[in-house]
Enzyme design. Structure first.
Site, PDB file in Angstrom:
ATOM      1  N   GLU A 228       0.806  -1.227   0.000  1.00 25.17           N
ATOM      2  CA  GLU A 228       0.000   0.000   0.000  1.00 25.17           C
ATOM      3  C   GLU A 228       0.835   1.271   0.000  1.00 25.17           C
ATOM      4  O   GLU A 228       0.503   2.247  -0.667  1.00 25.17           O
ATOM      5  CB  GLU A 228      -0.961   0.026   1.192  1.00 25.17           C
ATOM      6  CG  GLU A 228      -2.206  -0.833   1.022  1.00 25.17           C
ATOM      7  CD  GLU A 228      -1.992  -2.296   1.354  1.00 25.17           C
ATOM      8  OE1 GLU A 228      -0.843  -2.661   1.716  1.00 25.17           O
ATOM      9  OE2 GLU A 228      -2.936  -3.086   1.247  1.00 25.17           O
TER      10      GLU A 228
ATOM     11  N   HIS B 160     -10.907  -4.320  10.075  1.00 25.69           N
ATOM     12  CA  HIS B 160     -11.598  -4.249   8.783  1.00 25.69           C
ATOM     13  C   HIS B 160     -12.944  -3.525   8.893  1.00 25.69           C
ATOM     14  O   HIS B 160     -13.835  -3.766   8.086  1.00 25.69           O
ATOM     15  CB  HIS B 160     -11.852  -5.653   8.229  1.00 25.69           C
ATOM     16  CG  HIS B 160     -10.658  -6.304   7.594  1.00 25.69           C
ATOM     17  ND1 HIS B 160      -9.574  -6.726   8.315  1.00 25.69           N
ATOM     18  CD2 HIS B 160     -10.382  -6.619   6.306  1.00 25.69           C
ATOM     19  CE1 HIS B 160      -8.687  -7.279   7.488  1.00 25.69           C
ATOM     20  NE2 HIS B 160      -9.157  -7.221   6.263  1.00 25.69           N
TER      21      HIS B 160
HETATM   22  C1  LIG Z   1      -2.347  -4.253   4.551  1.00 27.14           C
HETATM   23  C2  LIG Z   1      -3.391  -5.107   3.965  1.00 27.14           C
HETATM   24  N1  LIG Z   1      -3.634  -5.039   2.644  1.00 27.14           N
HETATM   25  C3  LIG Z   1      -4.568  -5.819   2.080  1.00 27.14           C
HETATM   26  C4  LIG Z   1      -5.289  -6.692   2.847  1.00 27.14           C
HETATM   27  C5  LIG Z   1      -6.348  -7.561   2.216  1.00 27.14           C
HETATM   28  N2  LIG Z   1      -5.871  -8.948   2.156  1.00 27.14           N
HETATM   29  C6  LIG Z   1      -6.125  -9.810   3.153  1.00 27.14           C
HETATM   30  S1  LIG Z   1      -5.371 -11.264   2.936  1.00 27.14           S
HETATM   31  C7  LIG Z   1      -4.696 -10.773   1.480  1.00 27.14           C
HETATM   32  C8  LIG Z   1      -3.830 -11.710   0.721  1.00 27.14           C
HETATM   33  C9  LIG Z   1      -2.746 -12.239   1.566  1.00 27.14           C
HETATM   34  O1  LIG Z   1      -1.967 -13.106   0.832  1.00 27.14           O
HETATM   35  P1  LIG Z   1      -0.847 -13.970   1.526  1.00 27.14           P
HETATM   36  O2  LIG Z   1      -0.024 -13.118   2.397  1.00 27.14           O
HETATM   37  O3  LIG Z   1      -0.146 -14.729   0.463  1.00 27.14           O
HETATM   38  O4  LIG Z   1      -1.664 -14.956   2.480  1.00 27.14           O
HETATM   39  P2  LIG Z   1      -2.670 -16.122   2.102  1.00 27.14           P
HETATM   40  O5  LIG Z   1      -4.041 -15.512   2.079  1.00 27.14           O
HETATM   41  O6  LIG Z   1      -2.263 -16.684   0.814  1.00 27.14           O
HETATM   42  O7  LIG Z   1      -2.567 -17.095   3.214  1.00 27.14           O
HETATM   43  C10 LIG Z   1      -5.059  -9.462   1.180  1.00 27.14           C
HETATM   44  C11 LIG Z   1      -4.642  -8.728  -0.023  1.00 27.14           C
HETATM   45  C12 LIG Z   1      -5.045  -6.708   4.237  1.00 27.14           C
HETATM   46  N3  LIG Z   1      -5.756  -7.491   5.071  1.00 27.14           N
HETATM   47  N4  LIG Z   1      -4.077  -5.939   4.762  1.00 27.14           N
END
Ligand SMILES: Cc1ncc(C[n+]2csc(CCOP(=O)(O)OP(=O)(O)O)c2C)c(N)n1
Lengths: 332, 325
Positions: free
Chosen positions: B60, B127
């Site tokens: 971000e 959230h």
């Molecule tokens: C700072 C932030 N940006 C965006 C999100 C929205 N979001 C939640 S989980 C996620 C993907 C996370 O991917 P990863 O770290 O690979 O974990 P996985 O879900 O694959 O276990 C996103 C974009 C968030 N919660 N926090």
């Protein structure tokens, strides 16, 4: 009977069959728990989505198995395996997810922010990447206290792209902090594949830039996870600094229960299914302990899960007046 | 006019502006093939290609800085920040760059940050926040929060065309609401409040989803013989003080409602403005209704307790009037 076979499959630092059985039971418990949560979500009985880790249980369970209670763990929005692996009570985990007073935060935290300070789980997090620098701070405290405790942080391949991950890794390398970075590379961020998120395929090569060892492992292989994390934890305890472990794995279900899907090709899911860590561990155990012990472990895990849900779902919701409690004042 | 969901109205604005101006580009997490977690950018990548509709890594801070840089160099980026709770990660770029550079240098920063906030869905403490006051504090940045689908379209269109950085606040419980939306080009000037309901006894001033709660409260108050005027602020910065002050001069009472934390919240800004400009017309101190000053808890009874709603607005009106209990 199992001895010859076990020494053939299990190397130095490896768990004995009892420990393997224990990890197997915990993986089953997590899978059961998440399947049940998925069903209850479909029935509209959960608030908000549930992030399941089907297919990734080995990293969470074997990645926490070498730890003691005074070692600390930070998790993500997808923490069920980390919670159970770190010794949390499934009843109180489920109760928190259902917003009950018996939950770890009396219903305030909900499904993404579960913590239990006594077990060193501090904690889940819903800000992607946030667990990494929090663990850095925990490692700093461990270093200062000099009791040989270690901080472990689990995060996804998506989180590995956040600036805060780089900043934290650099500081850990610079100050030789007792921390183990465990990246669960499950190929996807939320819906975007890693190829849209990272300039390199293997994140582990970044470790060199932070002057720490980097190890790439098969995250669906319980033994490899256990051994690698065990060694990294030993190094950290001995004051030799951080390690970056990249565990290649795959989430067999959607990002969350509210995921509309469509971005994970079926062929890819099918290719990963036989690599399911639960199936693989079962196969391994068949040689080591035989079918009967396996069955018994499975039954015990299912019973534990049943009990957790039964208790949690009949527990009361908190009273509205609890919203006014200025801060969380400990376990109840 | 066509009936449209809020999310579709936003998409309509994005698509029209992209067709109209090829400098308009979209960035954000999961906005491409997936069309965004709230489906606002659905199919836009297929239509405009992955250079103009681009998935970003979860970065971000870099994303926002990147948009500031791109805007300086002639693009018109629209950045989706998935949840308002992640706005703090963008704040350095807003506070130290987007709002500063155009004041010092002969540059423009025509960018929009679209994000959504608000509670009520059990999304938990990281959230569910409404951080309106945090962004509205920054001079040089416009902050708007449309509540109707028509305004969603008209104000997003205006935001994209605006030469300044605009933070565009949506609410997660509004995406599925629907209403009439003008066909074709529809632009709603930023900085103008909207009187949704005329009244003579008290002015209810709200923004975003709280406007719906204020309308509900006004219905109920009418049954009790209290005539409430409802103002949808629409824009927090610039703030339409003329509309607010004229209304309060008429009704002599004001209740300001904002979902964000009450302490240091946006309601305080509005209340102070009324006190400065219409003090002698007031029959009672301005009443502020805001979110409870706590992180937003997850469990349903707790979440309901901390969020403002129609009932709390009614209680506020009755109390200020000395008619409670
Ligand atoms: C700072 C932030 N940006 C965006 C999100 C929205 N979001 C939640 S989980 C996620 C993907 C996370 O991917 P990863 O770290 O690979 O974990 P996985 O879900 O694959 O276990 C996103 C974009 C968030 N919660 N926090």
């Amino acid at each position: 009977m199992a001895d010859a076979a076990s020494s053939a499959v299990i190397g130095r630092n490896a768990p004995d069959p009892e420990l393997l059985l224990d990890m197997f039971g915990k993986m089953i418990l997590v899978r059961q728990m998440e399947e049940r949560l998925g069903e209850l979500h479909k029935q509209g009985r959960t608030r908000g989505p549930i992030h399941r880790c089907d297919g990734q249980e080995a990293v969470g369970i074997a990645g926490t198995a070498p730890l003691r209670a005074s070692d600390t763990v930070t998790s993500t929005h997808r923490g069920h395996a980390h919670y159970i692996g770190k010794g949390l009570d499934p009843h109180r985990v489920v109760a928190e997810i259902f917003g009950r007073v018996t939950g770890y935060s009396r219903g305030k935290a909900g499904h993404m922010l579960i913590a239990d300070v006594e077990q060193g789980m501090i904690g889940g997090n819903a800000i992607v990447g946030a667990g990494i620098p929090l663990a850095l701070g925990q490692a700093l405290a461990h270093q200062l206290h000099g009791r040989g405790d270690v901080a472990v942080t689990f995060f996804g391949d998506g989180a590995a792209q956040a600036g805060i991950c780089h900043e934290a890794m650099n500081m850990a390398g610079l100050w030789k902090l007792p921390i183990v970075f465990i990246c669960e590379h499950n190929e996807y961020g939320l819906t975007a594949h890693a190829r849209y998120q990272s300039a390199v395929e293997d994140l582990v090569i970044r470790a060199a830039g932070y002057n720490m060892p980097g190890v790439k492992i098969d995250g669906n292989d319980v033994l490899q996870v256990y051994e690698t994390v065990g060694e990294a934890v030993e190094r950290a305890r001995a004051g030799e600094g951080p390690t970056f472990i990249e565990a290649k794995t795959y989430r067999l279900v959607g990002f969350s229960t509210s995921d509309m899907g469509g971005y994970q090709p079926q062929a890819e899911i099918d290719a990963w299914r036989p690599r399911d860590p639960i199936l693989r561990t079962r196969k391994l155990l068949l040689e080591l302990t035989g079918e009967e012990r396996i069955r018994k472990t499975e039954e015990e895990a299912i019973t534990a899960c049943d009990k957790a849900f039964e208790l949690a779902l009949s527990d009361p919701l908190p009273d509205a007046s609890e919203a006014d409690v200025p801060e969380f004042v400990g376990a109840h | 006019m066509a009936r449209m969901r809020y999310a579709e109205a936003l998409r309509d604005a994005l698509r029209s502006e992209m067709l109209r101006d090829d400098k308009v580009v979209l960035y954000g997490e999961d906005i491409g093939i997936y069309g965004g977690v709230f489906k606002v950018t659905r199919d836009l990548q297929a239509e405009f290609g992955d250079l103009r509709v681009r998935d970003t890594p979860i970065s971000e801070q870099a994303m926002t800085y990147m948009c500031v840089g791109a805007a300086i160099s002639g693009l018109k980026p629209v950045l989706e920040i998935m949840y308002a709770d992640f706005l703090p990660l963008t704040l350095d770029a807003l506070i130290n760059q987007a709002s500063v550079l155009p004041y010092l240098w002969p540059v423009r920063v025509p960018m929009v940050i679209r994000t959504q906030g608000g509670g009520g869905s059990g999304a938990g403490a990281q959230h569910s926040k409404s951080l309106d006051a945090l962004v509205a504090h920054i001079p040089g940045i416009k902050v708007v929060s449309p509540v109707t689908p028509a305004d969603a379209k008209g104000m997003l269109t205006a935001a994209i065309r605006d030469p300044n950085p605009v933070v565009f606040l949506e609410h997660k419980l509004l995406y599925n609401t629907s209403g009439e939306v003008p066909d074709g080009e529809h632009v709603v000037e930023l900085g103008k409040a909207h009187i949704l309901r005329e009244g003579s006894d008290v002015t209810l001033i709200a923004n975003s989803k709280m406007v719906l709660e204020a309308e509900k409260a006004a219905e109920d108050l009418a049954k009790r013989g209290i005539s409430a005027e409802v103002i949808d602020l629409r824009s927090l910065r610039p703030l339409d003080t003329d509309t607010i002050v004229a209304s309060v001069k008429k009704t002599s009472r004001a209740v300001v409602i904002n979902e964000g934390w009450r302490f240091g919240g946006f309601g305080a800004e509005v209340a102070a403005t009324i006190t400065e400009q219409a003090f002698e017309y007031l029959d009672a101190p301005v009443c502020r209704i805001g979110g409870f000053d706590r992180p937003i808890p997850y469990s349903q009874p707790l979440e309901a307790a901390v969020l403002p709603d129609a009932e709390k607005i009614i209680a506020g009106v009755l109390a200020m009037d000395g008619r409670a209990g």
